[in-house]
Design a protein around this motif. Structure first.
Motif, PDB file in Angstrom:
ATOM      1  N   PHE A 146     109.672  97.177  64.043  1.00 63.34           N
ATOM      2  CA  PHE A 146     110.509  96.735  62.931  1.00 63.34           C
ATOM      3  C   PHE A 146     111.943  96.498  63.415  1.00 63.34           C
ATOM      4  CE2 PHE A 146     111.522  97.923  58.226  1.00 63.34           C
ATOM      5  CZ  PHE A 146     112.302  96.806  58.127  1.00 63.34           C
ATOM      6  N   ASP A 147     112.461  97.459  64.186  1.00 64.43           N
ATOM      7  CA  ASP A 147     113.840  97.322  64.662  1.00 64.43           C
ATOM      8  C   ASP A 147     113.993  96.103  65.556  1.00 64.43           C
ATOM      9  OD1 ASP A 147     114.458  99.647  63.421  1.00 64.43           O
ATOM     10  OD2 ASP A 147     113.926 100.856  65.167  1.00 64.43           O
ATOM     11  N   ILE A 148     112.990  95.880  66.383  1.00 62.64           N
ATOM     12  CA  ILE A 148     113.096  94.755  67.302  1.00 62.64           C
ATOM     13  C   ILE A 148     113.070  93.440  66.522  1.00 62.64           C
ATOM     14  CG2 ILE A 148     111.948  93.587  69.221  1.00 62.64           C
ATOM     15  CD1 ILE A 148     111.079  96.403  70.178  1.00 62.64           C
ATOM     16  N   ILE A 149     112.181  93.354  65.550  1.00 61.89           N
ATOM     17  CA  ILE A 149     112.138  92.132  64.738  1.00 61.89           C
ATOM     18  C   ILE A 149     113.476  91.934  64.025  1.00 61.89           C
ATOM     19  CG2 ILE A 149     110.972  90.947  62.842  1.00 61.89           C
ATOM     20  CD1 ILE A 149     108.483  92.623  63.505  1.00 61.89           C
ATOM     21  N   ALA A 150     114.033  93.046  63.536  1.00 55.24           N
ATOM     22  CA  ALA A 150     115.304  92.955  62.816  1.00 55.24           C
ATOM     23  C   ALA A 150     116.393  92.352  63.695  1.00 55.24           C
ATOM     24  CB  ALA A 150     115.722  94.328  62.311  1.00 55.24           C
ATOM     25  N   SER A 183     106.734  82.346  59.809  1.00 54.98           N
ATOM     26  CA  SER A 183     107.654  83.476  59.686  1.00 54.98           C
ATOM     27  C   SER A 183     107.141  84.485  58.666  1.00 54.98           C
ATOM     28  CB  SER A 183     109.043  82.987  59.287  1.00 54.98           C
ATOM     29  OG  SER A 183     109.055  82.572  57.952  1.00 54.98           O
ATOM     30  N   ARG A 184     106.315  84.028  57.743  1.00 54.06           N
ATOM     31  CA  ARG A 184     105.805  84.957  56.735  1.00 54.06           C
ATOM     32  C   ARG A 184     104.892  86.007  57.339  1.00 54.06           C
ATOM     33  NH1 ARG A 184     103.805  80.687  52.519  1.00 54.06           N
ATOM     34  NH2 ARG A 184     105.785  79.687  52.082  1.00 54.06           N
ATOM     35  N   TRP A 185     104.293  85.682  58.469  1.00 55.50           N
ATOM     36  CA  TRP A 185     103.419  86.685  59.088  1.00 55.50           C
ATOM     37  C   TRP A 185     104.242  87.876  59.527  1.00 55.50           C
ATOM     38  CZ3 TRP A 185      99.392  83.709  62.556  1.00 55.50           C
ATOM     39  CH2 TRP A 185      98.757  82.747  61.756  1.00 55.50           C
ATOM     40  N   ALA A 186     105.381  87.577  60.146  1.00 58.41           N
ATOM     41  CA  ALA A 186     106.257  88.665  60.581  1.00 58.41           C
ATOM     42  C   ALA A 186     106.756  89.438  59.367  1.00 58.41           C
ATOM     43  CB  ALA A 186     107.431  88.108  61.375  1.00 58.41           C
ATOM     44  N   LEU A 187     107.093  88.693  58.349  1.00 59.89           N
ATOM     45  CA  LEU A 187     107.588  89.304  57.118  1.00 59.89           C
ATOM     46  C   LEU A 187     106.527  90.224  56.527  1.00 59.89           C
ATOM     47  CD1 LEU A 187     110.069  89.027  55.314  1.00 59.89           C
ATOM     48  CD2 LEU A 187     108.747  87.441  53.939  1.00 59.89           C
ATOM     49  N   ALA A 188     105.300  89.714  56.495  1.00 55.35           N
ATOM     50  CA  ALA A 188     104.195  90.497  55.951  1.00 55.35           C
ATOM     51  C   ALA A 188     104.029  91.783  56.752  1.00 55.35           C
ATOM     52  CB  ALA A 188     102.907  89.689  55.989  1.00 55.35           C
ATOM     53  N   LEU A 232     106.330  88.882  67.228  1.00 56.23           N
ATOM     54  CA  LEU A 232     106.631  88.907  65.792  1.00 56.23           C
ATOM     55  C   LEU A 232     108.061  88.434  65.538  1.00 56.23           C
ATOM     56  CD1 LEU A 232     104.904  92.244  64.806  1.00 56.23           C
ATOM     57  CD2 LEU A 232     104.343  89.999  63.889  1.00 56.23           C
ATOM     58  N   GLY A 233     108.976  88.855  66.414  1.00 54.36           N
ATOM     59  CA  GLY A 233     110.364  88.422  66.273  1.00 54.36           C
ATOM     60  C   GLY A 233     110.482  86.914  66.379  1.00 54.36           C
ATOM     61  N   PHE A 286     109.205  85.262  63.384  1.00 56.03           N
ATOM     62  CA  PHE A 286     110.161  85.283  62.286  1.00 56.03           C
ATOM     63  C   PHE A 286     111.154  84.140  62.414  1.00 56.03           C
ATOM     64  CE2 PHE A 286     113.941  86.529  60.028  1.00 56.03           C
ATOM     65  CZ  PHE A 286     113.387  86.828  58.797  1.00 56.03           C
ATOM     66  N   LEU A 287     111.564  83.882  63.657  1.00 54.65           N
ATOM     67  CA  LEU A 287     112.545  82.812  63.869  1.00 54.65           C
ATOM     68  C   LEU A 287     111.944  81.426  63.625  1.00 54.65           C
ATOM     69  CD1 LEU A 287     114.647  84.042  66.884  1.00 54.65           C
ATOM     70  CD2 LEU A 287     115.261  83.946  64.478  1.00 54.65           C
ATOM     71  N   MET A 288     110.605  81.346  63.558  1.00 51.38           N
ATOM     72  CA  MET A 288     109.954  80.057  63.287  1.00 51.38           C
ATOM     73  C   MET A 288     110.397  79.482  61.949  1.00 51.38           C
ATOM     74  SD  MET A 288     108.067  79.056  65.729  1.00 51.38           S
ATOM     75  CE  MET A 288     106.771  77.964  65.133  1.00 51.38           C
ATOM     76  N   ARG A 289     111.004  80.323  61.150  1.00 50.00           N
ATOM     77  CA  ARG A 289     111.554  79.878  59.880  1.00 50.00           C
ATOM     78  C   ARG A 289     112.502  78.702  60.075  1.00 50.00           C
ATOM     79  NH1 ARG A 289     112.430  80.939  54.821  1.00 50.00           N
ATOM     80  NH2 ARG A 289     114.543  80.341  54.333  1.00 50.00           N
ATOM     81  N   LEU A 290     113.155  78.714  61.227  1.00 46.00           N
ATOM     82  CA  LEU A 290     114.127  77.662  61.499  1.00 46.00           C
ATOM     83  C   LEU A 290     113.444  76.374  61.955  1.00 46.00           C
ATOM     84  CD1 LEU A 290     116.698  79.871  63.427  1.00 46.00           C
ATOM     85  CD2 LEU A 290     116.928  78.974  61.110  1.00 46.00           C
TER      86      LEU A 290
END
Lengths: 300, 251, 227, 412
Positions: free
Chosen positions: C39-43, B130-135, B114-115, B118-122
């Motif tokens: 959540f913390d890890i993603i953050a 990245s929206r999947w992680a956000l969701a 997921l992390g 999220f970085l796929m935004r770049l």
């Protein structure tokens, strides 16, 4: 000040006083009493006395979880509370488990351990009488986790020793293993989260200390969900006084909160003074305006 | 600009005088670190007068240092023990020897994935991933908050408001206690009426809503007043640092 | 489609977490905890994005010789130094075995002597602003403002010895009018009522908002359908 | 009229469901006994499953020793021991103080620890043997109580949370009902909210003055619901600024929030038909810490001379620093937060404040989308139920009828 208006009198000048003049007054209201070491005495109010009495009533060896939920910016307000509470807990031979929900709380634990426990109570043994569990991210999520399983999050203490190698951690399973939770700070995450996510669901007594800003909004939880609260420097000063009353030997120790009450009181009076001035000039200004309106015969 | 200089000069003169008067009590600090702290403190305080080069310097330094502070904390306190050590314990042998012996927990792959999502935004190709992680993040917080608020702030507060409006103490009616409880109950009810959105605040309803807004104003005024003292204590702390630790004017 | 999947994810994650509150059975009972850890890890991953953006903004300013560009150099330098000090735990125990905030380490020193004074002073500015704000705002302009002023004034006075002296001459039957008593009554009665009303309102707002998000009615946070 | 009846029915149904959960009684406790040299052991030890967990917990309950609070009065604590076999090694799992008659034995969830069987593990469906003894004030022990056996079970339903479940169901029902009602094209009235009515005017003013607008999403996390409410207001403001061709600056303090804020503004500009106006540089990350963030935002206000400042989301101590700095620059300021502690400062120092629930309602109000207004209506109905119940409870209780009081106590 408005130089375009030659009719500007004394009251208008004060009514439109430059904020920097107020700032200057506040600055002096603090500097002068600090220089002169001006101080006041305090009597503990019930909400503070409740915390004192709770700690006083805990039997020797009871487990107290102290969460350092504040940062350097609120040190002047919160540190005196921690110092007094640590002294009291050491004196009562309670086991102190220190942790932090704030990243900034991490350092403050080590500092408090050095300044209070190691210096004033050198016979206390790390790992037996007190332990530093350090900071873990997660805010209320962390509380949520440790409510059922402490060791899932705390695999080591802050010094890196495995958690089960710390003697006082052996019989700790989760939050319910503690007799009292003290959350110090009052911001987010802080007392409210401890009450909502730890104390309430786990039925564990929670008390704490909060900055005066956050104290009023913790009042609704007192006394049912929160057994007592030190509010701001005044609360700290009250606790220091209560401690000195119960254990007169602490009189010679530092009591920064009591010391701090002096400058605060003076600055407080200055603020009250400015509010009064503001209102007087406001009313006079309005009266004059009304008068001028009537003279001109035009009602705006 | 002249006026500013006059002020500055007056300030220096004032403290110089204090210093002279207390000469011999304690000397000004010789610790470079204290001087840095004092400089930064004064730089921020100077913003009260107006924006200036010192403030800008302090502000920009503050931003840079804090951004890195948070990243390092996140790295050493979350990423290393809670992700890397879980996926491949031997790697942290040099850092957290105690954990290095434990068996790996592979389900931590999920947050790692997921992390990275999220970085796929770049990435120029698939930023939408990245929206999947956000969701996921939003879903988690939302789900957790819903029940929590319902339990503690909603149900909990209602229960606390459940108080008798006729208070009897030692067998006789307590006027003060009853009055206070009536104020609490009426206050809560009217306060809630103020928050009604789908009905016009007219007539009796409007009156209740007015009472509600007054109650809210008392709350705000009281909380503000209660806080003032704390705000000053912060300044006291700083002044002690400047006058004591740095200038050596305090015993 | 790209927009539907995130909405579905939010729906599933959100509702599963709500349901899991009521099911102690595996694996539901622990979902809340586990997801919080996620959540913390993603953050932490997200911080890379933040740092990248910060460096880009300031790098740009330096590159374009923006008006205040030398200050951007300060930011970048501060960031770099702190980052190196923290990641490599410079000055602490040998290697990188020690605590990040070990006394004597460069990270800790920077924290203590650069960070702490800045943070505490920034916070201390509030002492000044609280004075200027009360001077400006606490005026009896209309009924609401008057109520605000009176409540604040009584509480302020109640916390000074001056306020205590002011009304100490009142006879016993009227002792409830003494300013400290009045102040504590305001704090624990009308103030509490107001707080509760706001809290219940907020709880309702939060719950409704949460449902809006979970049901996919509210999806501003997902942004546009950019391809 | 029919609609009114539906609503009434809805309220009545909700209220009667609540009534169903009106009564639950609580257990009592007992003590008694003559003197003896060593304390007597606790008796009647019973092992039961914790009905609300996933099979790692048992509940041990007992009758107090005769010498606890009576008799010799020398019991200090009870020690609880557990083993997986009657003859096996017993592990002390807990100590409870005198006067207490039950212990929740929360086992660990890992079967093994460091490659060896974990003695603290409790699993579902396994027989566990328990014995207890009392510890005296002088440190001597009583005999052990009789050996008893019990199991933990993996349960499917948390019995203690029925009230919350019902509240969730009622509220979700209301929300879904009003959303579907809104979809059918029902008109929903929402009272004016001063802070929101001022949005248009304040943006117009900034445009006239040719100065930028500042939008601060607070210092919460990206997924906090107040922040999400902030995004919806940002979306609206950004759309207007795109129409007016005014710059909007969005400094954020959390990287995830940065991503969302950029998306929000970008889509608002696209919706307004001005994607060319969108400049990603105007939405930027500062730092994740509160005070450096505020230091930078204050500097920004002064240097950019922002004409309108919005503060929407979660705020902490920085609220007043921001609001006072904004007041110095003469900006129109509109704030909204659900942080109780900061509301007084926003009320005092900004021109308009969305108080708590208003912030959440505002995001629906702004969009005027029926779908978003539906939940606002549901919030009001929840308040009606609450006000009615609370009012009834307090009044009837004062007249000695405790029914509604015990009803509310039970549900909350």
């Amino acid at each position: 000040m408005n130089p375009d208006n030659p009719k500007m009198g004394f009251f208008e000048t004060i009514a439109n006083i430059d904020r920097r003049v107020i700032f200057l007054f506040i600055g002096f209201a603090v500097i002068i009493p600090v220089l002169l070491s001006f101080s006041c005495t305090e009597e503990a109010t019930p909400i503070v006395q409740a915390v004192y009495d709770e700690i006083e009533s805990l039997p020797e060896g009871s487990k107290v979880l102290i969460s350092f939920d504040y940062g350097p910016s609120t040190v002047p307000e919160v540190q005196p509370m921690i110092d007094a509470l640590l002294r009291h807990s050491c004196e009562k031979n309670l086991k102190m488990y220190m942790m932090a929900l704030w990243g900034t709380g991490h350092n403050l634990i080590s500092e408090s351990m050095q300044d209070i426990i190691e210096k004033e109570f050198p016979h206390k043994i790390y790992g037996v009488d007190y332990v530093n569990l350090g900071y873990k991210a997660g805010n209320q999520g962390l509380i949520n986790v440790i409510l059922t399983d402490m060791k899932k999050m705390y695999t080591t203490d802050a010094r890196g020793s495995e958690i089960d190698a710390v003697p006082m951690m052996v019989d700790i399973r989760n939050l319910k293993s503690f007799d009292l939770i003290l959350s110090m700070g009052g911001g987010f995450p802080g007392i409210k989260e401890w009450v909502l996510f730890g104390g309430d669901p786990g039925n564990i007594p929670v008390a704490g200390g909060a900055t005066a800003v956050s104290a009023p909004l913790l009042y609704p939880y007192y006394p049912r969900q929160l057994l007592g609260l030190l509010g701001g420097i005044k609360g700290a000063a009250e606790y220091e006084s209560a401690l000195i009353k119960g254990y007169p030997k602490f009189k010679t120790h530092s009591h920064p909160a009591i010391d701090m009450m002096g400058p605060q009181t003076v600055a407080h009076i200055v603020i009250v003074f400015f509010i009064v001035i503001g209102n007087i000039t406001f009313f006079i200004g309005r009266k004059r305006e009304e008068g001028e309106k009537r003279e001109g015969g035009v009602i705006k | 600009m002249r006026k500013d200089l006059v002020w500055l000069f007056a300030g220096i003169l004032f403290f110089g005088l204090l210093y002279l008067l207390n000469w011999g009590v304690k000397a000004i600090s010789t610790d470079l670190l204290v001087w840095i702290g004092a400089f930064l403190t004064l730089a921020i305080l100077s913003f009260l007068y107006q924006d200036n080069a010192f403030y800008k310097f302090a502000e920009h330094l503050f931003v840079g240092v804090s951004a890195a502070y948070w990243m390092c904390m996140g790295f050493w306190n979350t990423l290393v023990p809670n992700l890397i050590a879980k996926l491949h314990p031997p790697i942290v042998k040099g850092v957290l020897p105690a954990i290095a012996e434990k068996p790996p927990e592979y389900w931590y792959i999920i947050p790692a994935a997921l992390g990275i999502m999220f970085l796929m935004r770049l990435s120029p190709k698939a930023p939408w991933i990245s929206r999947w992680a956000l969701a996921f993040i939003v879903g988690t917080t939302t789900g957790l908050n819903l029940v929590r608020y319902l339990r503690s702030d909603f149900l909990g507060q209602i229960k606390s408001t459940l108080i008798p409006v006729i208070v009897v103490e030692n067998g006789s009616l307590s006027v003060g206690g009853s009055f206070s409880n009536i104020v609490i109950v009426v206050g809560v009810l009217c306060g809630l009426i103020y928050f009604f959105f789908s009905k016009e605040h007219k007539g009796l309803f409007g009156v209740a809503s007015r009472v509600g807004i007054y109650i809210l104003m008392i709350t705000f005024g009281a909380s503000f007043g209660y806080t003032v003292m704390a705000r000053i204590s912060l300044l006291v702390g700083r002044m002690r640092f400047l006058l004591g630790d740095w200038m050596g004017l305090l015993q | 489609m790209r927009r539907q999947i995130p909405v579905v994810i939010t729906f599933i994650v959100g509702s599963v977490l709500i349901i899991s509150v009521f099911i102690p059975h595996k694996p539901f009972g622990q979902l809340g905890e586990n997801f919080s850890v996620y959540f913390d890890i993603i953050a932490v991953f997200a911080f890379i994005l933040g740092a990248g953006n910060l460096l880009r903004v300031h790098g740009n300013r330096i590159y374009k010789k923006h008006k205040d560009w030398p200050y951007s150099v300060v930011t970048v330098a501060g960031f770099t130094v702190m980052m190196i000090a923290g990641l490599f735990k410079i000055g602490g125990s040998p290697g990188i075995t020690g605590d990040l905030t070990e006394p004597g380490s460069m990270f800790e020193d920077l924290y203590m002597y650069v960070f702490t004074p800045l943070m505490a002073t920034m916070f201390a500015l509030l002492a000044f602003y609280v004075a200027s704000a009360s001077h400006r705002a606490f005026r009896a302009k209309n009924k609401e403002a008057t109520v605000l002023l009176l409540a604040a004034f009584v509480i302020l006075l109640g916390r000074t010895p001056f306020g205590v002296e002011l009304t100490s001459w009142l006879p016993d039957p009227l002792s409830f009018l003494e300013i400290p008593n009045l102040a504590s009554w305001i704090m624990s009665v009308p103030n509490m009522a107001g707080q509760r009303a706001i809290m219940v309102g907020i709880a309702l707002g939060v719950i409704a908002m949460a449902l809006r998000v979970i049901l996919g009615v509210e999806r501003t946070y997902l942004g546009a359908d950019s391809e | 009229m029919i609609r009114f009846k539906i609503r009434l029915a809805l309220i009545l149904i909700s209220a009667s469901v609540l009534l169903l959960f009106g009564y639950i009684s609580s257990p009592g406790q007992e003590l008694e006994a003559p003197p003896e040299p060593l304390p007597a052991p606790p008796t009647n030890v019973v092992i039961s499953d914790d009905p609300n967990d996933d099979g790692h917990t048992t509940i041990v309950s007992w009758q107090l020793s005769r010498d606890d609070g009576a008799g010799l009065n020398n019991v200090m604590a009870y020690e609880i021991f557990r083993s997986t076999s009657p003859e096996g090694e017993f592990l002390q799992v807990g100590v409870m103080g005198k006067g207490l008659d039950s212990y929740i034995d929360r086992g660990e969830k890992e079967k093994t620890r460091n490659g060896e069987p974990n003695p603290r593990y409790i699993g579902a469906g396994i027989d566990y043997y328990y014995k207890m003894r009392a510890k005296s004030t002088t440190g001597t022990y009583s005999e052990f109580s009789e050996l008893v056996v019990g199991q933990a079970k993996n349960n499917w339903y948390h019995t203690g949370k029925t009230n919350i479940m019902i509240a969730v169901l009622i509220f979700s029902g209301l929300v879904i009902y009003f959303i579907t009602a809104a979809k059918r094209g029902k008109e929903l009235y929402v009272r004016p909210i001063a802070g929101i009515d001022a949005v248009d005017e304040s943006i117009g003013r900034a445009t006239e003055m040719g100065r930028p607008i500042l939008f601060v999403l607070g210092t919460g996390t990206a997924a906090d619901l107040a922040t999400i409410a902030g995004y919806t207001i940002l979306a609206r403001v950004a759309k207007m600024t795109a129409d007016y061709q005014t710059k909007v600056l969005v400094p954020v303090n959390e990287p995830v929030m940065l991503a969302v804020a950029q998306e929000t503004v970008k889509s608002a500009y696209m919706e307004a038909g001005r994607p060319d106006m969108y400049d990603e540089q105007n939405i930027f990350y500062v730092t994740a810490m509160q005070f450096p963030f505020v230091a930078a935002v204050c500097g920004l206000m002064i240097r950019e001379q922002t004409a309108t400042n919005f503060y929407m989301g979660i705020f902490h101590a920085e609220s007043l620093i921001l609001a006072e700095t904004g007041a110095i620059t003469g900006a129109i300021q509109i704030s909204g937060t659900d942080q109780l502690a900061q509301l007084p400062f926003f009320i005092a120092a900004t021109d308009y404040t969305l108080i708590g629930e208003e912030l959440y309602a505002a995001s629906g109000y702004l969009s005027k989308e029926a779908l978003l207004l539906g939940p606002v209506k549901a919030q009001d109905y929840a308040k009606v139920i609450l006000l009615t119940l609370l009012g009834l409870a307090v009044i009837t209780w004062s007249f000695g009828w405790g029914f509604f009081k015990s009803l509310i106590s039970t549900i909350s």
